[in-house]
Scaffold this motif. Structure first.
Motif, PDB file in Angstrom:
ATOM      1  N   ALA A  53      -9.814  -3.939  14.779  1.00  0.00           N
ATOM      2  CA  ALA A  53      -8.993  -4.881  14.649  1.00  0.00           C
ATOM      3  C   ALA A  53      -7.435  -5.391  14.219  1.00  0.00           C
ATOM      4  CB  ALA A  53      -9.287  -5.456  13.100  1.00  0.00           C
ATOM      5  N   TRP A  54      -6.681  -5.251  15.548  1.00  0.00           N
ATOM      6  CA  TRP A  54      -5.646  -5.619  15.618  1.00  0.00           C
ATOM      7  C   TRP A  54      -5.577  -6.183  16.805  1.00  0.00           C
ATOM      8  CZ3 TRP A  54      -6.973  -1.016  17.300  1.00  0.00           C
ATOM      9  CH2 TRP A  54      -5.945   0.009  18.902  1.00  0.00           C
ATOM     10  N   GLY A  55      -4.279  -7.487  16.863  1.00  0.00           N
ATOM     11  CA  GLY A  55      -4.177  -8.191  17.719  1.00  0.00           C
ATOM     12  C   GLY A  55      -4.553  -9.290  17.985  1.00  0.00           C
ATOM     13  N   ALA A 161      -3.118   9.781   2.970  1.00  0.00           N
ATOM     14  CA  ALA A 161      -2.994  10.895   2.708  1.00  0.00           C
ATOM     15  C   ALA A 161      -1.570  10.922   3.781  1.00  0.00           C
ATOM     16  CB  ALA A 161      -3.630  12.731   2.922  1.00  0.00           C
ATOM     17  N   LYS A 162      -0.851   9.908   5.205  1.00  0.00           N
ATOM     18  CA  LYS A 162       0.203  10.088   5.442  1.00  0.00           C
ATOM     19  C   LYS A 162       0.911   8.137   5.213  1.00  0.00           C
ATOM     20  CE  LYS A 162      -0.924  13.379   7.748  1.00  0.00           C
ATOM     21  NZ  LYS A 162       0.331  15.020   7.620  1.00  0.00           N
ATOM     22  N   GLY A 163       0.365   7.769   3.846  1.00  0.00           N
ATOM     23  CA  GLY A 163       1.209   6.749   3.570  1.00  0.00           C
ATOM     24  C   GLY A 163       0.163   5.556   4.093  1.00  0.00           C
ATOM     25  N   SER A 164      -0.523   5.343   5.297  1.00  0.00           N
ATOM     26  CA  SER A 164      -1.022   4.144   5.726  1.00  0.00           C
ATOM     27  C   SER A 164      -2.157   3.737   4.898  1.00  0.00           C
ATOM     28  CB  SER A 164      -1.698   4.829   7.061  1.00  0.00           C
ATOM     29  OG  SER A 164      -2.985   4.265   7.248  1.00  0.00           O
ATOM     30  N   VAL A 165      -1.974   1.545   4.928  1.00  0.00           N
ATOM     31  CA  VAL A 165      -2.695   0.974   4.369  1.00  0.00           C
ATOM     32  C   VAL A 165      -4.306   1.051   4.990  1.00  0.00           C
ATOM     33  CG1 VAL A 165      -0.253  -0.168   3.894  1.00  0.00           C
ATOM     34  CG2 VAL A 165      -2.302  -1.486   5.584  1.00  0.00           C
ATOM     35  N   ASP A 202      -1.769  -6.044   5.949  1.00  0.00           N
ATOM     36  CA  ASP A 202      -0.719  -6.569   6.756  1.00  0.00           C
ATOM     37  C   ASP A 202       0.681  -6.784   7.140  1.00  0.00           C
ATOM     38  OD1 ASP A 202      -2.466  -8.859   7.439  1.00  0.00           O
ATOM     39  OD2 ASP A 202      -3.375  -8.661   8.445  1.00  0.00           O
ATOM     40  N   VAL A 203       0.983  -7.505   8.297  1.00  0.00           N
ATOM     41  CA  VAL A 203       2.431  -7.933   7.995  1.00  0.00           C
ATOM     42  C   VAL A 203       1.427  -9.017   7.376  1.00  0.00           C
ATOM     43  CG1 VAL A 203       3.660  -9.150   9.499  1.00  0.00           C
ATOM     44  CG2 VAL A 203       3.252  -6.783  10.426  1.00  0.00           C
ATOM     45  N   HIS A 204       0.477 -10.486   8.125  1.00  0.00           N
ATOM     46  CA  HIS A 204       0.522 -11.672   7.572  1.00  0.00           C
ATOM     47  C   HIS A 204       0.309 -12.014   5.897  1.00  0.00           C
ATOM     48  CE1 HIS A 204       0.145 -13.036  11.661  1.00  0.00           C
ATOM     49  NE2 HIS A 204      -0.426 -11.562  11.556  1.00  0.00           N
ATOM     50  N   SER A 205      -0.578 -10.869   5.520  1.00  0.00           N
ATOM     51  CA  SER A 205      -1.229 -10.837   3.735  1.00  0.00           C
ATOM     52  C   SER A 205      -0.456 -10.306   3.474  1.00  0.00           C
ATOM     53  CB  SER A 205      -2.715 -10.198   4.170  1.00  0.00           C
ATOM     54  OG  SER A 205      -2.405  -8.624   4.820  1.00  0.00           O
ATOM     55  N   LEU A 215       3.895  -8.989  -4.315  1.00  0.00           N
ATOM     56  CA  LEU A 215       3.895  -7.973  -4.294  1.00  0.00           C
ATOM     57  C   LEU A 215       5.511  -8.098  -3.864  1.00  0.00           C
ATOM     58  CD1 LEU A 215       3.398  -5.347  -2.412  1.00  0.00           C
ATOM     59  CD2 LEU A 215       3.065  -6.158  -0.440  1.00  0.00           C
ATOM     60  N   ASP A 216       6.015  -6.847  -3.959  1.00  0.00           N
ATOM     61  CA  ASP A 216       7.653  -7.300  -4.712  1.00  0.00           C
ATOM     62  C   ASP A 216       7.707  -5.751  -3.681  1.00  0.00           C
ATOM     63  OD1 ASP A 216       8.482  -8.798  -6.306  1.00  0.00           O
ATOM     64  OD2 ASP A 216       7.701  -6.634  -7.643  1.00  0.00           O
ATOM     65  N   ARG A 217       7.256  -4.589  -2.984  1.00  0.00           N
ATOM     66  CA  ARG A 217       7.656  -3.728  -1.986  1.00  0.00           C
ATOM     67  C   ARG A 217       7.929  -4.509  -0.647  1.00  0.00           C
ATOM     68  NH1 ARG A 217       8.374   1.784  -1.678  1.00  0.00           N
ATOM     69  NH2 ARG A 217       8.103   2.794  -0.078  1.00  0.00           N
ATOM     70  N   LYS A 218       8.720  -4.417  -0.048  1.00  0.00           N
ATOM     71  CA  LYS A 218       9.075  -4.453   1.725  1.00  0.00           C
ATOM     72  C   LYS A 218       8.561  -4.301   2.495  1.00  0.00           C
ATOM     73  CE  LYS A 218      12.357  -7.325  -0.616  1.00  0.00           C
ATOM     74  NZ  LYS A 218      11.990  -8.885  -0.571  1.00  0.00           N
ATOM     75  N   GLN A 219       8.452  -2.449   2.305  1.00  0.00           N
ATOM     76  CA  GLN A 219       7.130  -1.614   3.276  1.00  0.00           C
ATOM     77  C   GLN A 219       5.923  -2.275   3.117  1.00  0.00           C
ATOM     78  OE1 GLN A 219       8.779   1.794   4.143  1.00  0.00           O
ATOM     79  NE2 GLN A 219       7.707   2.686   5.858  1.00  0.00           N
ATOM     80  N   ASN A 220       4.964  -1.811   3.990  1.00  0.00           N
ATOM     81  CA  ASN A 220       4.008  -2.402   4.133  1.00  0.00           C
ATOM     82  C   ASN A 220       3.548  -0.829   4.397  1.00  0.00           C
ATOM     83  OD1 ASN A 220       3.120  -5.268   3.754  1.00  0.00           O
ATOM     84  ND2 ASN A 220       3.270  -5.200   5.820  1.00  0.00           N
ATOM     85  N   ASP A 221       3.339   0.078   3.692  1.00  0.00           N
ATOM     86  CA  ASP A 221       2.677   1.431   2.881  1.00  0.00           C
ATOM     87  C   ASP A 221       1.615   1.668   1.636  1.00  0.00           C
ATOM     88  OD1 ASP A 221       4.571   1.094   0.948  1.00  0.00           O
ATOM     89  OD2 ASP A 221       6.397   2.861   2.122  1.00  0.00           O
ATOM     90  N   GLY A 222       1.059   2.938   1.405  1.00  0.00           N
ATOM     91  CA  GLY A 222       0.287   3.263   0.668  1.00  0.00           C
ATOM     92  C   GLY A 222       0.698   2.664  -0.870  1.00  0.00           C
ATOM     93  N   LYS A 223       2.223   1.902  -1.113  1.00  0.00           N
ATOM     94  CA  LYS A 223       2.760   2.431  -2.088  1.00  0.00           C
ATOM     95  C   LYS A 223       2.852   1.061  -2.463  1.00  0.00           C
ATOM     96  CE  LYS A 223       6.090   5.868  -3.406  1.00  0.00           C
ATOM     97  NZ  LYS A 223       7.468   6.084  -3.262  1.00  0.00           N
TER      98      LYS A 223
END
Length: 256
Positions: A53-55, A161-165, A202-205, A215-223
């Protein structure tokens, strides 16, 4: 479009009602597990469809249904009882970077999980914590690659564990866990609370969530995922991930 904080919940609740309807099913990858009534068929169909489910949404859904056709429309039976020669029918399948090599391994890994770990649901119920399923996704990643595999395939199962969302697995978990009165999400797993679900970020949400002040954090990561989860649980602690429908609809259909 500015939404005052005191009006944000009502606004998002209205968007959930707008998009969390049966009309959502057919063009979405969730239509793939909706083909089935047996729990294990639903699990395997949903897991495989969410994996790709990407693309483009239309292409994801089309290829998800093609996966089921290649499995003889009996995904659990194929996973558990296939012979090596039957895996040859998967040759030529490709969705972006997910190819037949990955597909064949997924079949073997799922067989391993159902044979030696009690199935997908058991993995998640065993490794869930009091307020999160992210540690269970980490456990799934470890269990999924217990058997011999090519390194290229590891990227197709997210690891928080590697920071993935873990966007795709979190979406799949929404399908399996969320008790949905409108019949979109399947709600087949009864021993995990919807309050523990995380939004498929993801990018859209993420962009919509930032515009709404969730959401304030700019990067889409675990945080960022933790921050968004906290915001959504403040809106509805029992069913926070219902707002995925609102964020998705606003981003994809309304260009918010």
């Amino acid at each position: 479009m500015f939404i005052p904080k005191n009006e944000l919940k009502d606004f998002l609740d209205s968007k959930v009602l707008q998009y969390n309807t049966v009309d959502f099913i057919e063009p979405d990858p969730i239509s793939v597990p909706h083909r089935y009534s047996i729990k294990e068929d639903i699990e395997i169909a949903g897991f495989l469809a969410s994996t790709i489910a990407w693309g483009n949404r239309t292409m994801i859904t089309k290829n998800g249904h093609r996966m089921m056709d290649l499995l003889g429309n009996s995904p659990y039976d194929f996973v558990m009882n296939h012979d090596e020669w039957q895996l040859e029918r998967l040759e030529g399948f490709v969705h972006r970077t997910f190819n037949a090599t990955d597909f064949r391994y997924f079949i073997k890994a799922l067989q391993h999980i159902y044979t030696h770990h009690g199935g997908l649901e058991k993995v998640f119920t065993t490794h869930q914590t009091a307020d999160s399923l992210q540690p269970a996704i980490v456990a799934l990643h470890e269990i999924f690659f217990e058997i011999e595999h090519e390194s290229r395939t590891r990227k197709h199962v997210a690891n928080p564990a590697k920071g993935s969302v873990a966007k795709r697995i979190n979406m799949c978990l929404r399908w399996f866990v969320r008790q949905d009165s409108t019949g979109v999400d399947l709600g087949i797993w009864k021993d995990i609370s919807s309050s523990k679900l995380s939004c498929p970020l993801d990018v859209h949400s993420g962009n919509v969530a930032r515009k709404l002040g969730l959401l304030d954090r700019k990067q889409n990561d675990g945080k960022a995922l933790l921050e968004l989860d906290t915001s959504l649980r403040n809106l509805d602690k029992k069913d926070p991930v219902k707002y995925d429908f609102a964020l998705f609809g606003l981003g994809i259909f309304e260009g918010f």
